[in-house]
Design a protein around this motif. Structure first.
Motif, PDB file in Angstrom:
ATOM      1  N   THR A 202      29.750  55.468  27.281  1.00 50.42           N
ATOM      2  CA  THR A 202      29.530  55.599  26.097  1.00 50.42           C
ATOM      3  C   THR A 202      29.341  54.230  25.402  1.00 50.42           C
ATOM      4  OG1 THR A 202      30.719  57.682  25.804  1.00 50.42           O
ATOM      5  CG2 THR A 202      30.077  56.346  23.739  1.00 50.42           C
ATOM      6  N   THR A 203      30.239  53.317  25.667  1.00 43.84           N
ATOM      7  CA  THR A 203      30.154  51.978  25.173  1.00 43.84           C
ATOM      8  C   THR A 203      28.959  51.202  25.189  1.00 43.84           C
ATOM      9  OG1 THR A 203      32.512  51.930  24.686  1.00 43.84           O
ATOM     10  CG2 THR A 203      31.317  49.744  24.606  1.00 43.84           C
ATOM     11  N   ILE A 204      28.789  51.205  26.607  1.00 44.77           N
ATOM     12  CA  ILE A 204      27.622  50.459  27.301  1.00 44.77           C
ATOM     13  C   ILE A 204      26.323  51.042  26.850  1.00 44.77           C
ATOM     14  CG2 ILE A 204      26.501  49.399  29.366  1.00 44.77           C
ATOM     15  CD1 ILE A 204      29.189  48.967  30.366  1.00 44.77           C
ATOM     16  N   LEU A 205      26.271  52.205  27.205  1.00 44.09           N
ATOM     17  CA  LEU A 205      24.755  52.745  26.847  1.00 44.09           C
ATOM     18  C   LEU A 205      24.623  52.919  25.408  1.00 44.09           C
ATOM     19  CD1 LEU A 205      24.642  55.699  29.379  1.00 44.09           C
ATOM     20  CD2 LEU A 205      23.614  53.535  29.557  1.00 44.09           C
ATOM     21  N   ALA A 206      25.500  52.865  24.461  1.00 48.80           N
ATOM     22  CA  ALA A 206      25.324  52.990  23.062  1.00 48.80           C
ATOM     23  C   ALA A 206      24.946  51.376  22.817  1.00 48.80           C
ATOM     24  CB  ALA A 206      26.567  53.641  22.249  1.00 48.80           C
ATOM     25  N   MET A 207      25.354  50.519  23.363  1.00 44.86           N
ATOM     26  CA  MET A 207      25.095  49.148  22.789  1.00 44.86           C
ATOM     27  C   MET A 207      23.714  48.814  23.478  1.00 44.86           C
ATOM     28  SD  MET A 207      27.102  45.685  24.076  1.00 44.86           S
ATOM     29  CE  MET A 207      27.269  46.162  25.676  1.00 44.86           C
ATOM     30  N   PHE A 208      23.129  49.328  24.571  1.00 49.15           N
ATOM     31  CA  PHE A 208      21.640  49.211  24.778  1.00 49.15           C
ATOM     32  C   PHE A 208      20.696  50.161  24.655  1.00 49.15           C
ATOM     33  CE2 PHE A 208      23.776  46.457  28.649  1.00 49.15           C
ATOM     34  CZ  PHE A 208      24.074  45.393  27.754  1.00 49.15           C
ATOM     35  N   THR A 209      20.894  51.526  24.623  1.00 48.99           N
ATOM     36  CA  THR A 209      19.820  52.354  24.396  1.00 48.99           C
ATOM     37  C   THR A 209      19.136  52.171  23.144  1.00 48.99           C
ATOM     38  OG1 THR A 209      20.979  53.993  25.811  1.00 48.99           O
ATOM     39  CG2 THR A 209      19.393  54.854  24.517  1.00 48.99           C
ATOM     40  N   GLY A 210      17.798  52.058  23.298  1.00 50.73           N
ATOM     41  CA  GLY A 210      16.802  51.757  22.357  1.00 50.73           C
ATOM     42  C   GLY A 210      16.810  50.488  21.715  1.00 50.73           C
ATOM     43  N   ARG A 211      17.692  49.528  22.408  1.00 50.48           N
ATOM     44  CA  ARG A 211      17.654  48.157  21.562  1.00 50.48           C
ATOM     45  C   ARG A 211      17.563  47.016  22.637  1.00 50.48           C
ATOM     46  NH1 ARG A 211      21.032  44.080  20.327  1.00 50.48           N
ATOM     47  NH2 ARG A 211      22.769  44.544  21.545  1.00 50.48           N
ATOM     48  N   VAL A 212      18.003  47.438  23.775  1.00 51.73           N
ATOM     49  CA  VAL A 212      17.912  46.312  24.977  1.00 51.73           C
ATOM     50  C   VAL A 212      17.530  46.921  26.281  1.00 51.73           C
ATOM     51  CG1 VAL A 212      19.458  44.512  26.455  1.00 51.73           C
ATOM     52  CG2 VAL A 212      19.775  45.180  23.892  1.00 51.73           C
ATOM     53  N   ASP A 213      16.466  46.159  26.771  1.00 46.93           N
ATOM     54  CA  ASP A 213      16.082  46.522  28.384  1.00 46.93           C
ATOM     55  C   ASP A 213      16.925  45.763  29.203  1.00 46.93           C
ATOM     56  OD1 ASP A 213      14.254  48.562  27.861  1.00 46.93           O
ATOM     57  OD2 ASP A 213      12.581  47.460  27.583  1.00 46.93           O
TER      58      ASP A 213
ATOM     59  N   LEU B 238      15.755  41.997  24.377  1.00 44.36           N
ATOM     60  CA  LEU B 238      15.794  42.849  23.060  1.00 44.36           C
ATOM     61  C   LEU B 238      14.084  43.392  23.158  1.00 44.36           C
ATOM     62  CD1 LEU B 238      17.066  40.640  20.317  1.00 44.36           C
ATOM     63  CD2 LEU B 238      18.363  42.608  21.383  1.00 44.36           C
ATOM     64  N   ILE B 239      14.422  45.004  23.001  1.00 46.20           N
ATOM     65  CA  ILE B 239      13.125  45.787  22.850  1.00 46.20           C
ATOM     66  C   ILE B 239      12.093  45.354  21.646  1.00 46.20           C
ATOM     67  CG2 ILE B 239      12.130  48.001  22.493  1.00 46.20           C
ATOM     68  CD1 ILE B 239      14.768  49.071  24.094  1.00 46.20           C
ATOM     69  N   ALA B 240      12.568  45.054  20.504  1.00 42.97           N
ATOM     70  CA  ALA B 240      12.000  44.610  19.576  1.00 42.97           C
ATOM     71  C   ALA B 240      11.324  43.237  19.523  1.00 42.97           C
ATOM     72  CB  ALA B 240      12.915  44.814  18.291  1.00 42.97           C
ATOM     73  N   ASP B 241      12.114  42.331  20.204  1.00 44.68           N
ATOM     74  CA  ASP B 241      11.504  40.973  20.148  1.00 44.68           C
ATOM     75  C   ASP B 241      11.892  40.350  21.850  1.00 44.68           C
ATOM     76  OD1 ASP B 241      10.866  38.289  20.159  1.00 44.68           O
ATOM     77  OD2 ASP B 241      12.726  37.857  19.003  1.00 44.68           O
ATOM     78  N   PRO B 242      11.144  40.905  22.916  1.00 49.41           N
ATOM     79  CA  PRO B 242      11.130  40.546  24.255  1.00 49.41           C
ATOM     80  C   PRO B 242      11.538  39.271  24.513  1.00 49.41           C
ATOM     81  CG  PRO B 242       9.436  42.256  23.961  1.00 49.41           C
ATOM     82  CD  PRO B 242       9.831  41.735  22.691  1.00 49.41           C
ATOM     83  N   ALA B 243      10.920  38.191  23.566  1.00 48.67           N
ATOM     84  CA  ALA B 243      11.206  36.691  23.938  1.00 48.67           C
ATOM     85  C   ALA B 243      12.733  36.360  23.788  1.00 48.67           C
ATOM     86  CB  ALA B 243      10.287  36.103  22.719  1.00 48.67           C
ATOM     87  N   THR B 244      13.317  37.272  23.063  1.00 49.51           N
ATOM     88  CA  THR B 244      14.819  37.123  22.911  1.00 49.51           C
ATOM     89  C   THR B 244      15.586  37.837  24.186  1.00 49.51           C
ATOM     90  OG1 THR B 244      14.719  37.155  20.660  1.00 49.51           O
ATOM     91  CG2 THR B 244      16.975  37.572  21.312  1.00 49.51           C
ATOM     92  N   HIS B 245      16.226  36.995  25.030  1.00 49.27           N
ATOM     93  CA  HIS B 245      16.505  37.482  26.361  1.00 49.27           C
ATOM     94  C   HIS B 245      18.097  36.797  26.449  1.00 49.27           C
ATOM     95  CE1 HIS B 245      14.884  33.865  27.687  1.00 49.27           C
ATOM     96  NE2 HIS B 245      15.870  33.943  28.741  1.00 49.27           N
ATOM     97  N   ALA B 246      18.793  37.228  27.603  1.00 53.21           N
ATOM     98  CA  ALA B 246      19.888  36.716  28.273  1.00 53.21           C
ATOM     99  C   ALA B 246      19.742  37.213  29.857  1.00 53.21           C
ATOM    100  CB  ALA B 246      21.171  37.005  27.481  1.00 53.21           C
TER     101      ALA B 246
END
Length: 168
Positions: free
Chosen positions: A82-93, A122-130
């Motif tokens: 729940t924690t990991i998927l909530a943190m990434f789903t719709g926000r981070v690829d 980041l889905i909204a800004d793919p230039a922002t990454h780690a």
């Protein structure tokens, strides 16, 4: 901490049945870590959950400490998923690539070490990454004819980008 034996298999070379059983275990052990990575990448709750024992622990604190974050130890399969998927789903690829796996099996428990490269955009800004290069230290238990993660400790060798934006 890490598996550093000087060979892969421990079954005697002349014992074909033991060798096949050990190879099956090693494939299933590696598959547990692949379910972990691909489950996150696809945001597939069932696949991701299938990687963990009900009482699993995920410790991301060693990795996060490299950029000053202090996440909690995650305990329990449902909490982890729940924690990991909530943190990434719709926000981070994410994409995870798993290499350098080393395994030791002791009956119904096993230890795995691996090197995992994890890209987060980041889905909204793919230039922002780690981009993270993480050594994994994993304890697993047998669950019927498959293996599941009981404890996963993630450290970090290096990173590029902005993990504080990705992970908060």
């Amino acid at each position: 901490m890490y598996v550093t034996h000087d060979r892969a298999l421990t079954a005697p070379a002349h014992d074909a049945a033991a060798t096949v059983a050990e190879l099956r275990d090693r494939a299933e052990i590696t598959d547990a870590l692949h379910r972990f990575g691909l489950g996150q990448d696809l945001k597939d709750k069932e696949l991701f959950a299938s990687a963990f024992a009900a009482d699993a622990e995920l410790d991301f604190r060693p990795a996060a400490s490299k950029w000053g974050a202090e996440p909690p130890l995650m305990s329990g399969r449902d909490t982890i998923v729940t924690t990991i998927l909530a943190m990434f789903t719709g926000r981070v690829d994410t994409t995870h690539q798993i290499t350098n796996t080393r395994i030791t099996v002791d009956g119904d428990t096993a230890r795995l070490t691996a090197l995992v490269e994890a890209q987060h955009l980041l889905i909204a800004d793919p230039a922002t990454h780690a981009l993270l290069k993480n050594p994994y230290d994993v304890d697993l238990v047998r669950d019927g004819d498959r293996w599941v993660i009981r404890r996963l400790r993630i450290d970090n060798s290096w990173y590029t980008g902005e993990p504080t934006v990705i992970f908060g």
